[in-house]
Design a protein around this motif. Structure first.
Motif, PDB file in Angstrom:
ATOM      1  N   ALA A 175       0.899  -1.196   0.158  1.00 43.38           N
ATOM      2  CA  ALA A 175      -0.048  -0.061   0.143  1.00 43.38           C
ATOM      3  C   ALA A 175       0.682   1.249  -0.031  1.00 43.38           C
ATOM      4  O   ALA A 175       2.119   1.072   0.211  1.00 43.38           O
ATOM      5  CB  ALA A 175      -0.812  -0.003   1.232  1.00 43.38           C
ATOM      6  N   THR A 213      -1.207   4.236   4.550  1.00 42.28           N
ATOM      7  CA  THR A 213      -2.185   3.219   4.442  1.00 42.28           C
ATOM      8  C   THR A 213      -1.618   1.691   4.781  1.00 42.28           C
ATOM      9  O   THR A 213      -0.377   1.597   4.446  1.00 42.28           O
ATOM     10  CB  THR A 213      -2.885   3.002   3.073  1.00 42.28           C
ATOM     11  OG1 THR A 213      -1.910   2.912   2.131  1.00 42.28           O
ATOM     12  CG2 THR A 213      -3.897   4.495   2.838  1.00 42.28           C
ATOM     13  N   HIS A 225      -4.830  -3.178   5.279  1.00 48.26           N
ATOM     14  CA  HIS A 225      -6.138  -3.435   5.287  1.00 48.26           C
ATOM     15  C   HIS A 225      -6.911  -2.684   3.857  1.00 48.26           C
ATOM     16  O   HIS A 225      -8.196  -3.296   3.506  1.00 48.26           O
ATOM     17  CB  HIS A 225      -6.812  -2.566   6.149  1.00 48.26           C
ATOM     18  CG  HIS A 225      -6.635  -1.132   6.220  1.00 48.26           C
ATOM     19  ND1 HIS A 225      -7.506  -0.079   5.658  1.00 48.26           N
ATOM     20  CD2 HIS A 225      -5.592  -0.210   6.569  1.00 48.26           C
ATOM     21  CE1 HIS A 225      -7.016   1.054   5.768  1.00 48.26           C
ATOM     22  NE2 HIS A 225      -5.855   1.079   6.198  1.00 48.26           N
ATOM     23  N   VAL A 226      -6.393  -2.008   2.905  1.00 46.33           N
ATOM     24  CA  VAL A 226      -6.823  -1.425   1.928  1.00 46.33           C
ATOM     25  C   VAL A 226      -7.209  -2.451   0.788  1.00 46.33           C
ATOM     26  O   VAL A 226      -7.863  -2.202  -0.022  1.00 46.33           O
ATOM     27  CB  VAL A 226      -6.113  -0.233   1.422  1.00 46.33           C
ATOM     28  CG1 VAL A 226      -6.240   1.023   2.370  1.00 46.33           C
ATOM     29  CG2 VAL A 226      -4.767  -0.631   1.099  1.00 46.33           C
ATOM     30  N   TRP A 227      -6.299  -3.693   0.804  1.00 50.01           N
ATOM     31  CA  TRP A 227      -6.471  -4.452  -0.105  1.00 50.01           C
ATOM     32  C   TRP A 227      -7.393  -5.600   0.078  1.00 50.01           C
ATOM     33  O   TRP A 227      -7.541  -6.630  -0.747  1.00 50.01           O
ATOM     34  CB  TRP A 227      -5.009  -5.403  -0.262  1.00 50.01           C
ATOM     35  CG  TRP A 227      -3.923  -4.327  -0.670  1.00 50.01           C
ATOM     36  CD1 TRP A 227      -2.857  -3.900   0.209  1.00 50.01           C
ATOM     37  CD2 TRP A 227      -3.515  -3.614  -1.808  1.00 50.01           C
ATOM     38  NE1 TRP A 227      -1.987  -3.121  -0.591  1.00 50.01           N
ATOM     39  CE2 TRP A 227      -2.249  -2.953  -1.850  1.00 50.01           C
ATOM     40  CE3 TRP A 227      -4.320  -3.668  -3.243  1.00 50.01           C
ATOM     41  CZ2 TRP A 227      -1.791  -2.318  -2.727  1.00 50.01           C
ATOM     42  CZ3 TRP A 227      -3.514  -3.089  -4.239  1.00 50.01           C
ATOM     43  CH2 TRP A 227      -2.406  -2.354  -3.926  1.00 50.01           C
ATOM     44  N   TRP A 237      -7.679  14.119   1.975  1.00 47.91           N
ATOM     45  CA  TRP A 237      -6.976  13.186   1.177  1.00 47.91           C
ATOM     46  C   TRP A 237      -6.657  13.657  -0.479  1.00 47.91           C
ATOM     47  O   TRP A 237      -5.843  13.144  -1.079  1.00 47.91           O
ATOM     48  CB  TRP A 237      -7.636  11.780   1.007  1.00 47.91           C
ATOM     49  CG  TRP A 237      -7.661  10.959   2.229  1.00 47.91           C
ATOM     50  CD1 TRP A 237      -8.455  11.195   3.165  1.00 47.91           C
ATOM     51  CD2 TRP A 237      -6.750  10.304   2.584  1.00 47.91           C
ATOM     52  NE1 TRP A 237      -8.241  10.220   4.201  1.00 47.91           N
ATOM     53  CE2 TRP A 237      -7.000   9.702   4.056  1.00 47.91           C
ATOM     54  CE3 TRP A 237      -5.437   9.730   2.203  1.00 47.91           C
ATOM     55  CZ2 TRP A 237      -6.332   8.772   4.862  1.00 47.91           C
ATOM     56  CZ3 TRP A 237      -4.895   8.852   2.736  1.00 47.91           C
ATOM     57  CH2 TRP A 237      -5.055   8.458   4.010  1.00 47.91           C
ATOM     58  N   ALA A 274     -16.211   4.963   2.417  1.00 48.85           N
ATOM     59  CA  ALA A 274     -14.878   4.620   2.051  1.00 48.85           C
ATOM     60  C   ALA A 274     -13.958   5.688   2.591  1.00 48.85           C
ATOM     61  O   ALA A 274     -12.879   5.594   3.000  1.00 48.85           O
ATOM     62  CB  ALA A 274     -14.759   4.435   0.690  1.00 48.85           C
ATOM     63  N   ARG A 311     -13.341   5.514   6.181  1.00 47.05           N
ATOM     64  CA  ARG A 311     -12.641   4.502   6.582  1.00 47.05           C
ATOM     65  C   ARG A 311     -11.296   4.708   6.489  1.00 47.05           C
ATOM     66  O   ARG A 311     -10.302   4.194   7.290  1.00 47.05           O
ATOM     67  CB  ARG A 311     -13.023   3.107   5.432  1.00 47.05           C
ATOM     68  CG  ARG A 311     -12.363   2.151   5.783  1.00 47.05           C
ATOM     69  CD  ARG A 311     -12.445   0.957   4.790  1.00 47.05           C
ATOM     70  NE  ARG A 311     -11.666  -0.003   4.581  1.00 47.05           N
ATOM     71  CZ  ARG A 311     -11.620  -0.903   3.618  1.00 47.05           C
ATOM     72  NH1 ARG A 311     -12.680  -1.161   2.933  1.00 47.05           N
ATOM     73  NH2 ARG A 311     -10.714  -1.913   3.437  1.00 47.05           N
ATOM     74  N   LEU A 312     -10.853   5.367   5.194  1.00 46.60           N
ATOM     75  CA  LEU A 312      -9.597   5.526   4.889  1.00 46.60           C
ATOM     76  C   LEU A 312      -8.922   6.565   5.966  1.00 46.60           C
ATOM     77  O   LEU A 312      -7.795   6.339   6.299  1.00 46.60           O
ATOM     78  CB  LEU A 312      -9.459   6.207   3.542  1.00 46.60           C
ATOM     79  CG  LEU A 312      -8.141   6.644   2.737  1.00 46.60           C
ATOM     80  CD1 LEU A 312      -7.465   4.735   2.429  1.00 46.60           C
ATOM     81  CD2 LEU A 312      -8.362   7.072   1.564  1.00 46.60           C
ATOM     82  N   ARG A 352      -8.653   4.858   9.584  1.00 45.49           N
ATOM     83  CA  ARG A 352      -7.356   3.650   9.705  1.00 45.49           C
ATOM     84  C   ARG A 352      -6.072   4.267   9.278  1.00 45.49           C
ATOM     85  O   ARG A 352      -5.248   3.438   9.190  1.00 45.49           O
ATOM     86  CB  ARG A 352      -7.817   2.432   8.864  1.00 45.49           C
ATOM     87  CG  ARG A 352      -9.092   1.945   9.447  1.00 45.49           C
ATOM     88  CD  ARG A 352      -9.505   0.522   8.667  1.00 45.49           C
ATOM     89  NE  ARG A 352      -8.570  -0.407   9.162  1.00 45.49           N
ATOM     90  CZ  ARG A 352      -8.694  -1.703   8.891  1.00 45.49           C
ATOM     91  NH1 ARG A 352      -9.859  -2.167   8.314  1.00 45.49           N
ATOM     92  NH2 ARG A 352      -8.136  -2.752   9.465  1.00 45.49           N
ATOM     93  N   TRP A 408      -7.346   5.838  -5.554  1.00 48.91           N
ATOM     94  CA  TRP A 408      -7.519   4.634  -4.618  1.00 48.91           C
ATOM     95  C   TRP A 408      -8.256   3.569  -5.283  1.00 48.91           C
ATOM     96  O   TRP A 408      -9.523   3.045  -4.649  1.00 48.91           O
ATOM     97  CB  TRP A 408      -7.993   4.875  -3.296  1.00 48.91           C
ATOM     98  CG  TRP A 408      -6.971   5.618  -2.400  1.00 48.91           C
ATOM     99  CD1 TRP A 408      -5.873   5.091  -1.549  1.00 48.91           C
ATOM    100  CD2 TRP A 408      -6.534   6.970  -2.443  1.00 48.91           C
ATOM    101  NE1 TRP A 408      -5.228   6.205  -1.249  1.00 48.91           N
ATOM    102  CE2 TRP A 408      -5.434   7.162  -1.494  1.00 48.91           C
ATOM    103  CE3 TRP A 408      -7.328   8.189  -3.092  1.00 48.91           C
ATOM    104  CZ2 TRP A 408      -4.807   8.605  -1.426  1.00 48.91           C
ATOM    105  CZ3 TRP A 408      -6.862   9.327  -2.897  1.00 48.91           C
ATOM    106  CH2 TRP A 408      -5.737   9.507  -2.113  1.00 48.91           C
ATOM    107  N   LEU A 442     -10.066   0.571  -3.562  1.00 48.97           N
ATOM    108  CA  LEU A 442     -11.137   0.875  -2.613  1.00 48.97           C
ATOM    109  C   LEU A 442     -12.528   1.553  -3.257  1.00 48.97           C
ATOM    110  O   LEU A 442     -13.660   0.949  -3.101  1.00 48.97           O
ATOM    111  CB  LEU A 442     -10.925   2.123  -1.650  1.00 48.97           C
ATOM    112  CG  LEU A 442     -10.031   1.619  -0.456  1.00 48.97           C
ATOM    113  CD1 LEU A 442      -9.799   3.102   0.432  1.00 48.97           C
ATOM    114  CD2 LEU A 442     -10.504   0.689   0.301  1.00 48.97           C
TER     115      LEU A 442
END
Length: 508
Positions: A8, A12, A15-17, A149, A162, A165-166, A169, A237, A240
């Protein structure tokens, strides 16, 4: 089948995968997301102990954990910052890696730190200054809110959930991972490569091919047979925003599929910017005066002038120079055929960081034109192309009295997300509110790249909101660079209309 090892980007973790890995597993492949030390919660460490080499070792360990006897080929996938540890690991285990996938990221070079790939130009400069002062420890704080972001890439395709969540985390990035240079022996050069371009983040196959066509030797490697490309119509991303589509692309990349770029020169088709202007015009001599070339019609002067400003970035060594390209010269001669002076102008937009310098070059060149005795200094029009569209900003924000019209063909009218220019002044869509009564003629390509098309839509919306004098001329089937790419019967009516409009504003 294959083993996908995925790394990642900045802030990140593995978890993003999750969704992409599930899709790959459902297709029969193995998929492993690498937890990076000091960033991913699974591998905590003090920031002072973590550098790029640490993350390279994390990826090497993931490669070594794959059972050689299984016969499955390893595909390394690096997103954003993640391509740096991926390349470092692939260089050390080149014999075990079947392919490296660059997921919406650049081409890191030996000896260059990941800091060079930080998209936000202002932040990159701040971090470089900090590193130069010897402050190399600590962390870079992650975006604190979903909207932040965008400084790191386009969030197109991400819904509110999403983005939340980004953000929730996200983890601080140890400074050593950005400042420690990437060290490559050269072994990785033998590993096949696939680039995945997320078009809403600003890059697409057309723009990359145009850069190759300019003849920059640094990009020649992109045309090698072992290099392929895919596009995804999403933001930065994709794991996601469109995990199923990303998984499909990764499987196809592993199978050796993908688009190949053509090499510049040789037997390759003539690139768009060097193709002949598609209709006959009177042969008018070029009068070179420093950075400007004037095409002056016969007869008594002084006359109004149209100054044509090329796009870019264009490599400094590109030959012929942009002011000599058939498209620019054709426009200048077309203007001269209409009874005004046509001018092509040289500026130094060689890199995305050069817009300030290019803007100064344009301003200087325009003053040189106005000082020429054959030119009516009070009747000037400026016409911008492609990436030169950002250079319209100053003229829109504070148009001088002598500027009678501003035109643009297939322009970029806001910085693309991956350009890292959010903190600069070059935002035409914001500046148009200051245009007042300045007529603006905009030639829009109907088949424009999605990222650029979005900037045009934003500009048109902003122009409407402030009642700017915008004349929008559509070329419905036109591509970026349509004058020499598309059939003249499709493009000439629009260009003739635009030129007549510009000249009428100069002479009326």
């Amino acid at each position: 089948m294959h083993v996908f090892i995925m790394v990642a980007g900045v802030f990140t973790g593995a978890h993003v995968w999750e969704e992409t890995a599930a899709q790959l597993a459902a297709a029969g492949s193995e998929a492993h997301a690498v937890p990076l030390t000091g960033v991913d919660g699974a591998r905590p460490a003090a920031p002072a102990d973590v550098g790029l080499e640490t993350h390279i070792e994390d990826v090497v360990a993931a490669i070594d954990a794959v059972d050689v006897a299984s016969g499955r080929e390893i595909v390394l996938v690096g997103h954003d910052y993640g391509i740096h540890p991926v390349l470092g690991a692939a260089d050390r285990r080149a014999g075990r890696v079947a392919r490296v996938v660059h997921l919406d990221c650049g081409m890191p070079q030996n000896g260059v730190p990941a800091l060079a790939a930080v998209p936000d130009q202002a932040l990159r400069a701040q971090l470089a200054e900090r590193a130069g002062a010897g402050r190399r420890e600590g962390v870079l704080a992650p975006p604190a809110a979903p909207g932040a972001w965008e400084r790191w890439g386009s969030t197109a395709g991400l819904d509110a959930t999403a983005l939340e969540r980004l953000t929730a985390r996200a983890a601080p990035q140890p400074m050593g991972t950005l400042l420690q240079p990437l060290r490559l022996s050269g072994a990785v050069a033998a590993v096949p490569v696939t680039g995945v371009l997320c078009t809403r983040n600003g890059a697409d196959l057309g723009s990359v091919q145009r850069l190759v066509d300019f003849g920059d030797p640094a990009l020649a490697a992109l045309t090698e047979p072992q290099v392929s490309f895919f596009e995804l119509p999403t933001g930065h991303w994709p794991m996601l925003s469109c995990p199923a589509d990303l998984a499909d692309v990764l499987l196809r990349a592993a199978a050796g599929e993908g688009h190949r770029l053509r090499a510049a020169g040789g037997d390759a088709p003539v690139p768009a910017h060097l193709r002949p202007f598609p209709w006959d015009l009177p042969e008018l001599p070029r009068d070179r005066r420093g950075p400007v070339d004037l095409y002056v019609p016969d007869g008594e002067g002084p006359r109004p002038a149209v100054v044509f400003v090329h796009g870019g970035p264009v490599p400094a060594g590109a030959r012929p120079r942009p002011r000599e390209w058939p498209t620019l010269v054709g426009h200048a001669r077309l203007a001269a055929a209409g009874g005004v002076v046509g001018v092509t102008l040289e500026h130094r937009l060689h890199d995305l960081a050069d817009y300030e310098r290019a803007a100064a070059d344009v301003a200087d060149g325009v003053e040189r034109v106005r000082a020429d005795p054959r030119v009516d200094a009070d009747r000037i029009a400026l016409w911008f192309f492609s990436g030169g569209g950002l250079l319209t900003t100053d003229w829109l924000a504070r148009p001088p009295a002598w500027l009678r019209c501003l035109a643009a063909s297939y322009p970029v009218l806001a910085p693309l997300p991956a350009w890292g220019m959010a903190g600069t002044r070059f935002h035409p869509a914001r500046a148009v509110a200051g245009a007042g009564d300045l007529p603006v003629v905009l030639l829009h390509a109907g088949r424009e790249a999605p990222g650029i098309a979005a900037t045009v839509e934003a500009f048109v919306s902003a122009a409407g909101a402030c009642a700017a004098r915008l004349e929008l001329i559509d070329v419905p089937n036109g591509h970026h660079g349509f004058e020499t790419l598309d059939a003249p019967e499709e493009t000439r009516p629009a260009l003739d209309r635009a030129m007549r409009s510009v000249i009428s504003h100069l002479t009326g």
